[in-house]
Design a protein around this motif. Structure first.
Motif, PDB file in Angstrom:
ATOM      1  N   UNK A  48       0.787  -1.232   0.000  1.00 51.79           N
ATOM      2  CA  UNK A  48       0.000   0.000   0.000  1.00 51.79           C
ATOM      3  C   UNK A  48       0.813   1.274   0.000  1.00 51.79           C
ATOM      4  N   UNK A  49       2.086   1.187  -0.280  1.00 50.25           N
ATOM      5  CA  UNK A  49       2.923   2.396  -0.313  1.00 50.25           C
ATOM      6  C   UNK A  49       2.790   3.091  -1.661  1.00 50.25           C
ATOM      7  N   UNK A  50       3.225   4.346  -1.696  1.00 51.42           N
ATOM      8  CA  UNK A  50       3.231   5.092  -2.953  1.00 51.42           C
ATOM      9  C   UNK A  50       4.597   5.735  -3.135  1.00 51.42           C
ATOM     10  N   UNK A  51       5.270   5.359  -4.223  1.00 54.09           N
ATOM     11  CA  UNK A  51       6.592   5.897  -4.519  1.00 54.09           C
ATOM     12  C   UNK A  51       6.447   6.896  -5.663  1.00 54.09           C
ATOM     13  N   UNK A  52       6.229   8.162  -5.343  1.00 48.33           N
ATOM     14  CA  UNK A  52       6.133   9.172  -6.396  1.00 48.33           C
ATOM     15  C   UNK A  52       7.537   9.497  -6.881  1.00 48.33           C
ATOM     16  N   UNK A  53       7.663   9.844  -8.127  1.00 43.90           N
ATOM     17  CA  UNK A  53       8.989  10.194  -8.658  1.00 43.90           C
ATOM     18  C   UNK A  53       9.824   8.966  -8.921  1.00 43.90           C
TER      19      UNK A  53
END
Lengths: 359, 426
Positions: free
Chosen positions: A172-177
């Protein structure tokens, strides 16, 4: 007023009126404000760890110029006035600040292995020279680790993260960039991402997947009707269905859809103007390019690069690239199935996601 | 009777100009609101193929060193990159410089010296290409300054087996030298950022420009190799590839610095050379294109024909103006609407090699809003281009070139004599 004067005044007025729109042009010509060559995009395009490298250089330079009597454990400002904290661990007072709504507005330099409880927000970069483990629901602007990095479930990275060894990302993590690692990236379920780069990128859940029986290869020749050789490839007008376990050799360009049956094998590259669907255990040794979407089923292997102008959906247990032949996977949207392994670079310009892990 | 004929001629010319106007507005609107298509730009890691970089050079002592330095610094795997400076009968120090670099970098630079045969870039390319393997042949002009990743960026589209040629974006680096260089900077921006990219977005015919790009060797061989009897081997190759079913890719992010002409006589010679080369392709390929092989979409054929005709529109416009004036003095008044339309669309549509509104759009997309202020001066460049293109076309029609070996018709170089590259942004 004489006629000549009137004429000259009218002429002058007309010329002035004509020149009025030219004033900005004349001004720019005589006193240029924008005369440098256009800046070209070059090295930033392919290097997924570029920002991390830039930050490392910046940080070392700033720390070098700290007063020599600055203790190893210190809180203050860097020479460029950026507030920072350095130490083997974060002081409790700053940890509390990081857990408050606003978050910690200091660049963090951790010189010892660190494990956080979770829920912290870091508004500036975090550098860990030893192993770093974030807790659940952490928010980071950017993280650079000289060893492994573990990000807890529900983590949000706003700009980039880079680990010198492995990067583990919780469900459920979000790695933007950009997210990168010199060794491996291990992604949990329902992890969002934009760009990933590592020797090996693995989506969790692979251990539970069964193996497929080895296919019995059957030679296959594309029907001559509607197909012709163009240079080093075979061009097929319309759709193409490759039967189960069929083996083709050569590069293919198909102007319609392509469906490769289970166990089919293409020794070459494939391009389709429409959708590409790859059945269970299908294999393509070279590149896979679609003007729309690439969808693969279970345990499909592709040599790469894999490019779709719209979407790539990889099923469970897929493999793209090899350890010694890393490649690229690029589309606007990408979905990675459980147990999928990609060697190289993944770019999802509108966002990618891993599928939910089984309970 | 004569009046009726002239009216018909003028109406036809206005119709042609209007078609080009619509074409350019379509491109401009596409770049303003359409989706930017660059499918291969994210291929940054791959099992890269063997590449040969061909650098045709005739008396390029001023610039060839800078070019070779830039190529030696590429981040492409060195064991898969062969740099081939083609010294075509240079009478200056080009041969010595090239040999010096080859000696200093054994195995990486493989000079190709030509001492006889047909002259010109096309023939030089044809001879050199036949002597080297590799899956991809990149071609750079000797005055170009590729950034470190450019070779990778230009090679990436060739993983698509349908791609026959790739063209990158040309960016002038000597912008500040004169009004002309500043105008050419604007013109290049419009031509590449808007015109070429729109054709890429719309899957039409991006033009392989021959100065910062490359071809698939198998594709070139499949269409018969480089033509030595053309002044525009790039346009010629573009159409042969398209007709055979290959795709041409334009990559806006694959940018490369070039040196543009700094004085008008050089510029005029350049335009005239381009005109004659492009018109050669027009004569050769308009009919094969119009016959439309089954694999070509109608839109692609239409765009291909219009692209072929761009250098014919200048003379056509001058004829239109002449006819309009003649009709005026003949007292054929009802045409004032036609004439006004002709004048307005001509100004707005043709510009030099990019329409004025395309230039303005490119400046907006590039974020270079300061330099757009000199846009009105492009009207002067427009007239120079119009006359030069028309002169070249008339000369081509009425003064056929004698059958003699083609020679290099080079653009003057301005860089320092040591051949070193100037400092540029990376």
């Amino acid at each position: 007023m004489s006629q000549t004067t009137t004429f000259l005044l009218v002429l002058l007025g007309t010329v002035a009126w004509f020149l009025l729109p030219l004033l900005p042009a004349i001004r720019e010509l005589l006193w240029p404000t924008d005369i440098a060559p256009l800046r070209v995009a070059d090295r930033d395009a392919a290097n997924v760890a570029l920002f991390a490298q830039g930050f490392r250089t910046y940080l070392h330079r700033q720390l070098e110029f700290l007063p020599t009597d600055t203790p190893e454990e210190s809180v203050g400002v860097l020479p460029d006035r950026t507030p920072y904290v350095r130490g083997r661990r974060l002081p409790d007072s700053l940890l509390d600040e990081a857990r408050l709504e606003g978050g910690l507005d200091r660049l963090v330099v951790l010189t010892g292995p660190a494990t956080l409880a979770g829920g912290e927000t870091f508004l500036r970069e975090l550098y860990a020279s030893r192993g770093f483990a974030g807790g659940p629901r952490g928010v980071y602007r950017a993280v650079l680790g000289d060893a492994g990095i573990t990000l807890g479930p529900g983590t949000l990275v706003l700009r980039w993260v880079h680990a010198r060894s492995d990067l583990l990302v919780g469900n459920g993590s979000l790695l933007s960039g950009r997210a990168s690692a010199d060794q491996a990236i291990r992604l949990g379920g329902e992890v969002g991402f934009d760009r990933l780069g590592a020797r090996t990128i693995i989506v969790a859940g692979g251990a539970s997947l069964p193996d497929l029986p080895a296919p019995v290869p059957e030679p296959f020749i594309v029907p001559e009707t509607g197909s012709r050789v163009v240079g080093d490839h075979l061009r097929v007008e319309g759709d193409l269905h490759v039967p189960r376990n069929a083996v083709l050799t050569g590069n293919l360009v198909v102007t319609g859809k392509v469906a490769m049956g289970p166990g089919a094998h293409l020794v070459g590259s494939l391009k389709a103007h429409q959708e590409i669907e790859l059945g269970d255990g299908a294999r393509i040794d070279g590149a896979v390019v679609s003007r729309t979407t690439v969808t693969s089923a279970f345990r499909v292997a592709m040599g790469g690069p894999v490019v779709a102008e719209q979407e790539i959906r990889l099923g469970p247990g897929n493999t793209v690239g090899l350890q010694h032949r890393p490649t690229s996977l690029a589309a606007r949207r990408i979905e990675l199935g459980i147990g999928t392994t990609i060697h190289g670079l993944i770019t999802a310009s509108e966002g990618g996601v891993t599928t939910k892990l089984p309970e | 009777m004569i009046g009726a004929i002239l009216v018909t001629v003028l109406a036809a010319i206005v119709a042609v100009i209007l078609i080009y106007t619509i074409r350019h507005y379509t491109f401009t609107i596409n770049r303003l609101v359409g989706q930017h298509r660059q499918p291969y730009v994210d291929i940054g890691v791959a099992d890269w193929p063997e590449v040969v970089v061909l650098v045709p050079a005739h008396n390029e002592a001023k610039v060839i060193g800078g070019m070779l330095d830039a190529l030696l610094e590429q981040d492409y795997p060195p064991d898969r990159l062969t740099i081939v400076p083609i010294n075509d009968r240079s009478t200056d120090a080009t041969a010595a410089i090239v040999d010096r670099y080859a000696a200093a970098h054994p195995g990486r630079i493989a000079p190709f010296h030509r001492t006889d045969g047909v002259g010109g870039k096309a023939a030089a390319l044809r001879d050199a290409a036949a002597n080297f393997g590799g899956q991809v042949h990149l071609v750079f002009d000797a005055d170009y300054l590729p950034g470190q990743s450019l070779v990778k960026q230009l090679v990436a589209p060739f993983f698509d087996p349908e791609v026959g040629a790739v063209m990158g974006r040309v960016v002038p680096h000597n912008v500040s030298r004169s009004l002309l260089t500043r105008l050419l900077d604007l013109e290049r921006a419009g031509g590449y950022q808007v015109d070429q990219q729109a054709r890429m977005n719309l899957r039409l015919v991006p033009q392989y420009g021959g100065t910062v790009g490359g071809v698939r060797r198998a594709a070139v061989e499949a269409v018969g190799g480089w033509s030595a009897d053309t002044l525009a081997e790039d346009t010629d190759m573009t159409y042969r590839l398209v007709l055979a079913g290959w795709e041409i890719v334009y990559q806006n992010r694959s940018e490369c610095y070039e040196e543009v002409p700094e004085n008008w006589p050089t510029r005029i010679r350049q335009i005239m050379r381009w005109t004659q080369g492009h018109n050669q392709s027009l004569w050769r390929y308009w009919w094969p294109l119009l016959k439309r092989p089954g694999h070509l979409r109608p839109g692609l054929v239409l765009d291909g024909l219009l692209l072929l005709g761009v250098f014919a529109v200048g003379p056509l416009l001058l004829v239109g103006w002449g006819v309009a004036i003649a009709l005026f003095f003949m007292g054929v008044i009802p045409l004032h609407g036609f004439v006004a339309l002709l004048g307005i669309t001509a100004y707005g549509t043709l510009g030099n090699f990019a329409a004025f509104f395309e230039v303005a759009t490119a400046a907006r997309l590039d974020g270079t809003l300061g330099r757009i202020r000199i846009l009105p001066f492009l009207a002067f460049g427009f007239l120079v281009s119009l006359v030069s293109v028309s002169r070249a076309t008339l000369a081509q029609i009425f003064l056929p070139r004698p059958r003699q070996p083609r020679q290099w018709d080079k653009t003057e170089r301005y860089r320092g004599d040591n051949g070193a590259a100037p400092k540029v942004h990376q």
